[in-house]
Enzyme design. Structure first.
Site, PDB file in Angstrom:
ATOM      1  N   LYS A  45      90.811  20.882  13.392  1.00  0.00           N
ATOM      2  CA  LYS A  45      89.567  21.060  12.631  1.00  0.00           C
ATOM      3  C   LYS A  45      89.870  21.061  11.133  1.00  0.00           C
ATOM      4  CE  LYS A  45      85.695  24.310  12.205  1.00  0.00           C
ATOM      5  NZ  LYS A  45      84.914  23.294  11.537  1.00  0.00           N
ATOM      6  N   GLY A  72      79.359  22.471   8.721  1.00  0.00           N
ATOM      7  CA  GLY A  72      79.724  22.648   7.320  1.00  0.00           C
ATOM      8  C   GLY A  72      81.195  22.926   7.097  1.00  0.00           C
ATOM      9  N   CYS A 130      83.003  14.677   2.516  1.00  0.00           N
ATOM     10  CA  CYS A 130      82.572  15.903   1.848  1.00  0.00           C
ATOM     11  C   CYS A 130      81.831  15.565   0.555  1.00  0.00           C
ATOM     12  CB  CYS A 130      83.776  16.772   1.499  1.00  0.00           C
ATOM     13  SG  CYS A 130      84.742  17.337   2.903  1.00  0.00           S
ATOM     14  N   ILE A 191      84.698   5.817  12.861  1.00  0.00           N
ATOM     15  CA  ILE A 191      83.865   6.315  11.779  1.00  0.00           C
ATOM     16  C   ILE A 191      83.646   7.827  11.887  1.00  0.00           C
ATOM     17  CG2 ILE A 191      82.624   4.158  11.474  1.00  0.00           C
ATOM     18  CD1 ILE A 191      80.382   5.291  13.276  1.00  0.00           C
ATOM     19  N   ASN A 192      83.237   8.423  10.762  1.00  0.00           N
ATOM     20  CA  ASN A 192      82.758   9.793  10.788  1.00  0.00           C
ATOM     21  C   ASN A 192      81.307   9.762  11.305  1.00  0.00           C
ATOM     22  OD1 ASN A 192      82.553  12.601  10.293  1.00  0.00           O
ATOM     23  ND2 ASN A 192      83.860  12.407   8.477  1.00  0.00           N
ATOM     24  N   THR A 193      80.630  10.884  11.268  1.00  0.00           N
ATOM     25  CA  THR A 193      79.287  10.953  11.841  1.00  0.00           C
ATOM     26  C   THR A 193      78.238  10.233  10.990  1.00  0.00           C
ATOM     27  OG1 THR A 193      78.946  13.077  10.741  1.00  0.00           O
ATOM     28  CG2 THR A 193      79.723  13.127  13.024  1.00  0.00           C
ATOM     29  N   GLY A 243      84.259   7.521  17.397  1.00  0.00           N
ATOM     30  CA  GLY A 243      82.796   7.496  17.375  1.00  0.00           C
ATOM     31  C   GLY A 243      82.245   7.149  18.733  1.00  0.00           C
ATOM     32  N   THR A 266      83.305  14.133  20.623  1.00  0.00           N
ATOM     33  CA  THR A 266      82.198  14.836  21.266  1.00  0.00           C
ATOM     34  C   THR A 266      82.345  14.928  22.781  1.00  0.00           C
ATOM     35  OG1 THR A 266      80.700  14.203  19.479  1.00  0.00           O
ATOM     36  CG2 THR A 266      79.674  14.820  21.560  1.00  0.00           C
TER      37      THR A 266
END
Length: 302
Positions: A45, A72, A130, A191-193, A243, A266
């Site tokens: 994380k 966050g 970020c 990819i990120n979200t 992803g 996920t």
């Protein structure tokens, strides 16, 4: 005999299956379900220089084919991670990827330096999704100049191989990929979200406390595969495709699109053994197709 090993930045991974940041804790949470030594790497994380509190709740909302999250990047900071989580990771016969987060270029440099000389960290993953507070909250990963700047700054601050994780929330992801490469990235993760939102029609307000969150899960896989394919055509850097991967077939798709490795996120929430299932399926596919090495199918889509 088949060979599932892959190489990223000169480092050999036992297999192409790695875990995605924020979905696998620091590995210990999933150790009872999987032989973690079979994985190519565990991505922990996000870790910041100082502790982060994260966003107000609610932080998670389920959607069709995925979830929205607005956690966050809550975390106790680099010092706590090194003291509490890293000792367990050092006992594993697999690679460790530490996801770095920050709100300014200086933040990223500071957290990278926190890990200098620390045993058991094989890669950094730079989370440039970020928001940069010095730029009015714009995500660093959406601007090529900013992406190159932060990549170069972190690369100069550390000798640890640097993976840059790209945001899909852009018009042309290849521009960001080339900017990260110009900044000295050793590899890319994408990819990120995707940004998303869900509204409670009875309460007449957004479900997430942050209103907007990041969409992940099977719903975004076609977008991720497309972006991996596009980026693979403009760079020679190794790519970790991520992803929506939830099956071994998904993993093969990413590899055929141009990925060297595949990050599973996920899907860990619905099946804690999914990384093992994917790896078993991948090996069976290679045996059935008489594929000795994944280089035979990597990036075969023209």
């Amino acid at each position: 005999m088949i060979d599932t090993t892959v190489s990223i930045a000169g480092i050999t991974l036992k297999s192409p299956i790695v875990t995605a940041s924020g979905t696998f804790g620091s590995g210990q949470e999933y150790a009872q379900f999987n032989d973690l030594s079979r994985l190519g790497a565990i991505t922990v994380k996000g870790v910041s220089h100082e502790p982060w509190l994260g966003n107000p709740p609610p932080r998670i909302a389920e959607t069709h084919g995925g979830i929205l999250n607005a956690v966050g990047l809550q975390n106790p900071g680099a010092k706590a991670f090194i003291e509490k989580d890293l000792p367990f990771l050092r006992t594993l016969d697999t690679k460790v990827i530490v996801n770095l987060c920050g709100r300014t270029v200086e933040d990223y440099v500071a957290v990278a330096r926190d890990f200098e000389g620390v045993e058991g960290v094989h890669f950094f993953e730079l989370n440039i999704s970020c928001p940069n507070v010095k730029a009015g909250g714009m995500a660093m990963g959406t601007d090529p100049k900013m992406a190159e700047e932060v990549t170069r700054a972190v690369k100069r601050a550390t000798a640890t191989p640097l993976i840059v994780k790209l945001s899909p929330n852009v018009t042309d992801i290849t521009l960001i990929a080339k900017a990260a490469e110009a900044g000295g990235a050793d590899a890319l993760c994408l990819i990120n979200t995707l940004l998303g939102m869900k509204i409670d029609i009875h309460k007449k307000k957004p479900i997430l406390g942050n209103k907007i969150g990041g969409l992940s899960g099977p719903a975004i896989k076609p977008v991720a595969v497309r972006m991996v394919y596009q980026v693979s055509k403009v760079t020679t850097l190794p790519i970790i495709g991520t992803g929506g991967a939830a099956t071994w077939e998904d993993a093969i798709e990413f590899i055929m699109a141009g990925a060297t490795a595949v990050s599973v996120g996920t899907a860990n929430f619905t099946n804690p053994r999914v990384v093992t299932d994917i790896l078993d399926g991948l090996v069976a596919y290679m045996q059935n197709q008489k594929i000795k090495n994944l280089s035979q199918i990597k990036g075969i889509i023209e």
